[in-house]
Design a protein around this motif. Sequence first.
Motif, PDB file in Angstrom:
ATOM      1  N   ALA A  84      11.591  -7.305   2.648  1.00  0.00           N
ATOM      2  CA  ALA A  84      10.301  -7.760   3.165  1.00  0.00           C
ATOM      3  C   ALA A  84      10.311  -9.228   3.564  1.00  0.00           C
ATOM      4  N   TRP A  85      11.510  -9.763   3.892  1.00  0.00           N
ATOM      5  CA  TRP A  85      11.631 -11.201   4.133  1.00  0.00           C
ATOM      6  C   TRP A  85      10.736 -11.693   5.272  1.00  0.00           C
ATOM      7  N   ALA A  86      10.442 -10.821   6.256  1.00  0.00           N
ATOM      8  CA  ALA A  86       9.712 -11.282   7.433  1.00  0.00           C
ATOM      9  C   ALA A  86       8.227 -10.957   7.380  1.00  0.00           C
ATOM     10  N   ASP A  87       7.865  -9.787   6.822  1.00  0.00           N
ATOM     11  CA  ASP A  87       6.471  -9.362   6.945  1.00  0.00           C
ATOM     12  C   ASP A  87       5.792  -9.005   5.629  1.00  0.00           C
ATOM     13  N   GLY A  88       6.493  -9.152   4.515  1.00  0.00           N
ATOM     14  CA  GLY A  88       5.838  -8.982   3.232  1.00  0.00           C
ATOM     15  C   GLY A  88       5.429  -7.574   2.864  1.00  0.00           C
ATOM     16  N   THR A  89       6.056  -6.580   3.455  1.00  0.00           N
ATOM     17  CA  THR A  89       5.709  -5.197   3.135  1.00  0.00           C
ATOM     18  C   THR A  89       6.027  -4.882   1.671  1.00  0.00           C
ATOM     19  N   LYS A  90       5.305  -3.913   1.135  1.00  0.00           N
ATOM     20  CA  LYS A  90       5.486  -3.447  -0.234  1.00  0.00           C
ATOM     21  C   LYS A  90       5.759  -1.944  -0.198  1.00  0.00           C
ATOM     22  N   PRO A  91       6.290  -1.394  -1.263  1.00  0.00           N
ATOM     23  CA  PRO A  91       6.507   0.066  -1.266  1.00  0.00           C
ATOM     24  C   PRO A  91       5.227   0.850  -1.017  1.00  0.00           C
ATOM     25  N   TRP A  92       4.081   0.268  -1.375  1.00  0.00           N
ATOM     26  CA  TRP A  92       2.797   0.944  -1.233  1.00  0.00           C
ATOM     27  C   TRP A  92       2.018   0.462  -0.004  1.00  0.00           C
ATOM     28  N   SER A  93       2.733  -0.101   0.981  1.00  0.00           N
ATOM     29  CA  SER A  93       2.057  -0.612   2.180  1.00  0.00           C
ATOM     30  C   SER A  93       1.332   0.481   2.967  1.00  0.00           C
ATOM     31  N   PHE A  94       1.770   1.730   2.829  1.00  0.00           N
ATOM     32  CA  PHE A  94       1.053   2.862   3.396  1.00  0.00           C
ATOM     33  C   PHE A  94       0.445   3.644   2.226  1.00  0.00           C
ATOM     34  N   PRO A  95      -0.809   3.342   1.869  1.00  0.00           N
ATOM     35  CA  PRO A  95      -1.400   3.937   0.656  1.00  0.00           C
ATOM     36  C   PRO A  95      -1.408   5.451   0.658  1.00  0.00           C
ATOM     37  N   GLU A  96      -1.504   6.058   1.855  1.00  0.00           N
ATOM     38  CA  GLU A  96      -1.592   7.509   1.915  1.00  0.00           C
ATOM     39  C   GLU A  96      -0.294   8.206   1.478  1.00  0.00           C
ATOM     40  N   VAL A  97       0.829   7.448   1.437  1.00  0.00           N
ATOM     41  CA  VAL A  97       2.101   8.052   1.004  1.00  0.00           C
ATOM     42  C   VAL A  97       2.687   7.302  -0.191  1.00  0.00           C
ATOM     43  N   GLU A  98       1.850   6.515  -0.866  1.00  0.00           N
ATOM     44  CA  GLU A  98       2.353   5.755  -2.009  1.00  0.00           C
ATOM     45  C   GLU A  98       2.973   6.662  -3.065  1.00  0.00           C
ATOM     46  N   GLN A  99       2.359   7.801  -3.314  1.00  0.00           N
ATOM     47  CA  GLN A  99       2.872   8.698  -4.337  1.00  0.00           C
ATOM     48  C   GLN A  99       4.225   9.270  -3.945  1.00  0.00           C
TER      49      GLN A  99
END
Length: 717
Positions: A483-498
């Motif tokens: 995520a060095w450029a845009d700070g994404t997280k594993p849960w950045s798409f809440p609908e597929v977090e699970q």
Amino acid sequence: MQHQRRLFLTFLLFTVFHYSRAQAPPQWQEVQPGIWKATAGKPEKISLLGAAGAKPNLTALVTLPKAPFPLAKTDISVRVIDGKTYLRFPLEEGEQLFGLGLNFQTVNQRGRIMELHVDHYGSKDNGRTHAPVPFYVSSKGYGVLVDAARYITVYAGTAVRTDAKHPPVLRDRNTDKKWEAQPYSDAVEMLVPAEGATLYVFAGPTPMNVVQRYNLMNGGGYLPPKWGLGFTQRVPTLYSQDDILKEVQSFEEHNFPLDFIGVEPGWHSMAYPCTFEWEKTRFPDPKGFLKKLADKGISANLWMNPYVSPVGTLYPKIKPFTGSHTVWNGIVPDFTLPQARQLFKEHFMSQHLNIGVGGYKIDEVDGYDNWIWPDVATFPSGTSAEQMRQTYGLMVQQMTGSWFREINKRTYGLVRASNAGASSFPYVIYNDYYSHKDFITALVNSSFIGVLWTPEVRASKTAEEWVRRMQSVCFSPMAMLNAWADGTKPWSFPEVEQAVSDVANLRMQLLPYLYSTFAQYRFEGKPPFRAMNLVEGFGFKSVTVAGTFDATANPYAMSIKKDIKDQYMMGDYLLVAPMFAGEKSREVYLPQGKWYDFYTGKEVGENQVITVTPALDKIPLFVKDGALIPMVPPHRQAPKAGETLPLTVRHYGTASGSFQLYDDDGTTFDFEKGSYSFTQLTVSKTADGKLKGDMAAPANGKPFGYSKEIKWEFMTP
């Protein structure tokens, strides 16, 4: 007139002598079991294996099947002409060639022309890549390595000699539909721009045995620390130590796995070029920061490139031992010189290792040509710029890895360039290219050449793509979100977090299996992630499909080669078939023997192509008949030394089976002194035909981090 005749005779004698000397066959000497070495011309002092500096694992090599020299020695040709070395090795009809670098789009390399040149991958399999290893493996069960630190041109069954033993059939393009634009060639030919090279031939008898011999000759594969096989998040460039600690807290709040954090260029007081010294505003207390991470079970991995900034304290010390050109205004250390290596070691030990840094991400040691040092650069050791380009990644890996070994601490990191001899290095290759499908092909190809590769995740356009990419990284050597450029997280798409959480947890459950698979890499030379072509019973051969004539786009109707390049094995038993965004179904080729669905245990087929339509939250996984898969409960971090976890062993199919469960302390090199355990798990049939599981008693006084009461799951109905 007599003088002219004398000159002509002298020239003729010189020519005959030179030609006969050049045609003398190489003298092959068996230097390790099943490995032969020969010298062509005068090899240079700088070589790939010399830069890697690995020592053969003779103990493991002697356990491999005995095999004779696999080629007709008289069909191997070596010539040195005008300061260049010409090599030729024979090929049989139908023979496939694998390897020749970290390729991203093709698996069978026969019929290709390549210049093996360390570089950032530029979207074409032309030899310019992050690990242009001059090693190929034949489907006939042998391998060839050319140990020369040069840009080697390879004609992998493309050039047809007038004296070919097996010339192609002469056809008339105008009247014969079987006419081919690329006629059949019975040789691999290479051009090394140097007066010599060292050659190696590896026997099989299987392609897997060839790869094992190659890896073991280079010390065996690397066994990462247990935390290295957990999940890693690389944070945005300008994150401070407080930002990073908040990031760690967010992973705890989402109950998402996290074992190590990647700290990007902003930790330097100057980056591009680098000082390798902490930026005091963002990191006022590096030691305290690393201690807080360690208390949370997190290791820190620091980004760097090795080009020294004029404002760093290292600059004036190392300046006399650097090259003539800069990279981003940073001087380039000549790591063939012991003085340069020692200065780097002193600086890095005091600034990083002695306060708890866990590893490095080594960037920008590959290319492109317009920012790395040019081929006209010079270095104080006399090493040419070309040789430096081919070996720099190797030298930085070897050097940094040796520092951690000195303090008895295993590391695991990332690197942009590598080459032959790298099997025992603690690094995984990555790049800025971002094709998901090509990432999987690279993972397949990495298994032929003794390197590791990760299909990292950075960003996605849709939630579907996010899940599919995350599934792939969780079944790769390093499960990483960058995520060095845009700070994404594993849960950045809440609908597929699970769904993302599920596959990350599945990786953590599979750590006993994965860690034991990496132990195979270390002790047996078997790559942990394997091309299907290395699997026993894999019957697929590359299919050549006739090209469609197009007067402009394809005037010679060039054919297209079809490979199995989007599925692979993780260890001995688990077949991985990633899905890609936009695809609802895919084909999977199953080798010989019965195969079962990982999730349900149901039989899916044998020695055939099947079509699967998985749900979004499932990556297709298949298990070999008789396989045992050891697993632990979901947990956020890899087990620590002394920790004991409950163990579940799944069995698939109806056949008996066994598995060697490996364990050690997970962090040090004490396993090299015997502090490790292999514990055999078995499933056999009782007198009434039922399956029964059993575990041998763990060795006394050896590390064993699992409860002795095992839960057995017989998955197949």
